[in-house]
Scaffold this motif. Structure first.
Motif, mmCIF file in Angstrom:
data_model
loop_
_atom_site.group_PDB
_atom_site.id
_atom_site.type_symbol
_atom_site.label_atom_id
_atom_site.label_comp_id
_atom_site.label_asym_id
_atom_site.label_seq_id
_atom_site.Cartn_x
_atom_site.Cartn_y
_atom_site.Cartn_z
ATOM 1 N N ALA A 64 41.228 44.816 29.104
ATOM 2 C CA ALA A 64 41.795 45.911 29.901
ATOM 3 C C ALA A 64 42.857 45.394 30.864
ATOM 4 N N LEU A 65 42.595 44.261 31.495
ATOM 5 C CA LEU A 65 43.565 43.689 32.428
ATOM 6 C C LEU A 65 44.823 43.228 31.702
ATOM 7 N N ALA A 66 44.649 42.675 30.496
ATOM 8 C CA ALA A 66 45.804 42.244 29.704
ATOM 9 C C ALA A 66 46.674 43.442 29.327
ATOM 10 N N LEU A 67 46.038 44.532 28.904
ATOM 11 C CA LEU A 67 46.786 45.726 28.524
ATOM 12 C C LEU A 67 47.428 46.370 29.749
ATOM 13 N N GLN A 68 46.722 46.400 30.860
ATOM 14 C CA GLN A 68 47.288 46.937 32.102
ATOM 15 C C GLN A 68 48.560 46.188 32.479
ATOM 16 N N ASN A 69 48.511 44.865 32.400
ATOM 17 C CA ASN A 69 49.673 44.052 32.738
ATOM 18 C C ASN A 69 50.870 44.386 31.853
ATOM 19 N N ALA A 70 50.619 44.541 30.540
ATOM 20 C CA ALA A 70 51.700 44.863 29.604
ATOM 21 C C ALA A 70 52.279 46.250 29.877
ATOM 22 N N LEU A 71 51.419 47.207 30.203
ATOM 23 C CA LEU A 71 51.878 48.570 30.494
ATOM 24 C C LEU A 71 52.695 48.625 31.774
ATOM 25 N N GLU A 72 52.251 47.904 32.790
ATOM 26 C CA GLU A 72 52.958 47.939 34.071
ATOM 27 C C GLU A 72 54.298 47.219 33.988
ATOM 28 N N ARG A 73 54.397 46.235 33.103
ATOM 29 C CA ARG A 73 55.668 45.523 32.947
ATOM 30 C C ARG A 73 56.747 46.403 32.321
ATOM 31 N N ILE A 97 31.122 48.485 35.410
ATOM 32 C CA ILE A 97 30.417 47.470 36.187
ATOM 33 C C ILE A 97 31.289 47.145 37.398
ATOM 34 N N GLU A 98 30.727 47.239 38.570
ATOM 35 C CA GLU A 98 31.532 47.073 39.781
ATOM 36 C C GLU A 98 32.078 45.656 39.913
ATOM 37 N N MET A 99 33.388 45.561 40.087
ATOM 38 C CA MET A 99 34.064 44.293 40.376
ATOM 39 C C MET A 99 35.348 44.625 41.133
ATOM 40 N N ARG A 100 35.188 44.829 42.425
ATOM 41 C CA ARG A 100 36.230 45.409 43.275
ATOM 42 C C ARG A 100 37.545 44.640 43.255
ATOM 43 N N GLU A 101 37.462 43.324 43.131
ATOM 44 C CA GLU A 101 38.683 42.533 43.183
ATOM 45 C C GLU A 101 39.573 42.725 41.954
ATOM 46 N N LEU A 102 38.991 43.231 40.866
ATOM 47 C CA LEU A 102 39.730 43.350 39.610
ATOM 48 C C LEU A 102 40.054 44.784 39.221
ATOM 49 N N ALA A 103 39.157 45.701 39.511
ATOM 50 C CA ALA A 103 39.316 47.064 39.006
ATOM 51 C C ALA A 103 38.594 48.055 39.906
ATOM 52 N N GLU A 104 38.996 49.316 39.782
ATOM 53 C CA GLU A 104 38.261 50.374 40.466
ATOM 54 C C GLU A 104 36.905 50.567 39.793
ATOM 55 N N THR A 105 35.931 50.980 40.558
ATOM 56 C CA THR A 105 34.660 51.390 39.969
ATOM 57 C C THR A 105 34.858 52.760 39.332
ATOM 58 N N TYR A 106 34.253 52.979 38.170
ATOM 59 C CA TYR A 106 34.439 54.252 37.481
ATOM 60 C C TYR A 106 33.912 55.417 38.303
ATOM 61 N N ILE A 107 34.809 56.350 38.602
ATOM 62 C CA ILE A 107 34.468 57.623 39.251
ATOM 63 C C ILE A 107 35.184 58.715 38.466
ATOM 64 N N ARG A 108 34.440 59.606 37.902
ATOM 65 C CA ARG A 108 34.999 60.615 37.001
ATOM 66 C C ARG A 108 36.137 61.415 37.640
ATOM 67 N N ARG A 109 35.924 61.952 38.806
ATOM 68 C CA ARG A 109 36.941 62.796 39.441
ATOM 69 C C ARG A 109 38.203 61.996 39.790
ATOM 70 N N ARG A 110 38.022 60.742 40.183
ATOM 71 C CA ARG A 110 39.186 59.906 40.483
ATOM 72 C C ARG A 110 39.978 59.634 39.207
ATOM 73 N N ALA A 111 39.272 59.401 38.107
ATOM 74 C CA ALA A 111 39.945 59.168 36.829
ATOM 75 C C ALA A 111 40.781 60.388 36.430
ATOM 76 N N ILE A 112 40.203 61.568 36.573
ATOM 77 C CA ILE A 112 40.921 62.805 36.231
ATOM 78 C C ILE A 112 42.159 62.970 37.109
ATOM 79 N N ARG A 113 42.018 62.646 38.380
ATOM 80 C CA ARG A 113 43.158 62.763 39.304
ATOM 81 C C ARG A 113 44.270 61.786 38.925
ATOM 82 N N HIS A 114 43.909 60.582 38.532
ATOM 83 C CA HIS A 114 44.923 59.620 38.068
ATOM 84 C C HIS A 114 45.692 60.193 36.884
ATOM 85 N N LEU A 115 44.969 60.781 35.934
ATOM 86 C CA LEU A 115 45.607 61.349 34.750
ATOM 87 C C LEU A 115 46.553 62.482 35.125
#
Length: 262
Positions: A100-109, A120-138
């Motif tokens: 996911a991080l590799a694809l994110q990097n390619a997309l942002e470039r 799985i929570e890992m704050r330094e690398l990614a957001e924690t999955y939250i359904r409503r936040r995901a929908i808002r991003h979209l």
């Protein structure tokens, strides 16, 4: 604001834009990122994937992605060889985060705003999955990559794709593969295999066709969410299926006999 539930009336939302689908969940296997390598991530292949996704985003389509981790680690295979299944599956989930991080990097470039959300929570690398936040991003035009599967062992990334598609109110799951669609047999091994233009969920389960795992197929069937299986390696395939052109095989609720391409 769209609330993420799959409700009637979505057709008017898509037809207004001249597109068959307005919000899609793209399912990619980890192996799709390997290119011709036998392991890991091929940068050129990831860049190609990003360019194909950009074509769809530029059309105004809201794109979410679920990616596997089989190019790095496969939990099921490890468990067969003696590793405890839950531990092996968690290791596989971590592999999906790397992808996911590799694809994110390619997309942002190439100028696309992208968010990775991990089950799985890992704050330094990614957001924690939250359904409503995901929908808002979209809704804001950002691409959302869902990593770490469902966050639970014994569930595949196919099931994660079906679950996330339902949660965000996607119109379709686009399953990218290395073949043109769903066949009666593996077309690589059997040259006489015939391709289906359309097939029902029930027939996929009945004939044990390797579209997605049975849990994912059943979840889509219960919620009437179509799946389009297509060749991710063929340029413009994603864009064309979004426009409603005949690409790959559509899995959906269907009472007719199997439609088979001769």
């Amino acid at each position: 604001m769209k609330n993420g539930s799959r409700v009637k009336g979505q057709g008017s939302r898509t037809s207004k834009h001249g597109l068959k689908y307005k919000r899609v969940l793209l399912k990619l296997s980890g192996e799709a990122l390997m290119g011709d390598r036998g392991y890991g991530i091929d940068p050129a292949t990831v860049e190609y994937m990003a360019s194909e996704i950009k074509k769809v985003v530029d059309m105004g389509v809201e794109v979410a992605i679920v990616i596997g981790g089989g190019n790095i680690f496969r939990g099921v295979e490890a468990s067969v060889k003696g590793m405890e299944r839950a531990s092996a599956d968690y290791m596989g989930m971590l592999a999906t985060v790397i992808n996911a991080l590799a694809l994110q990097n390619a997309l942002e470039r190439i100028g696309l705003q992208t968010r990775v959300q991990s089950a799985i929570e890992m704050r330094e690398l990614a957001e924690t999955y939250i359904r409503r936040r995901a929908i808002r991003h979209l809704e804001k035009g950002r691409i959302v990559i869902f990593a770490a599967g469902t966050g639970n062992p014994y569930f595949t990334t196919d099931t994660a794709a079906a679950l996330r598609a339902m949660e965000i109110g996607a119109d379709v799951i686009c399953k990218g593969t290395k073949v043109e669609g769903v066949y009666t047999a593996d077309p690589v091994k059997d040259p006489t295999a015939k391709k289906f233009d359309e097939i029902s969920y029930i027939d996929v389960l009945k004939f044990n066709l390797k579209v997605m795992d049975s849990t994912a197929i059943t979840l889509c069937m219960d919620n009437n969410l179509p799946i389009v299986v297509f060749n991710i390696k063929k340029a413009d395939n994603i864009k064309n299926l979004i426009k409603g052109k005949k690409v790959g095989t559509t899995v959906k609720k269907q009472n007719e006999k199997l439609k088979m391409k001769n």
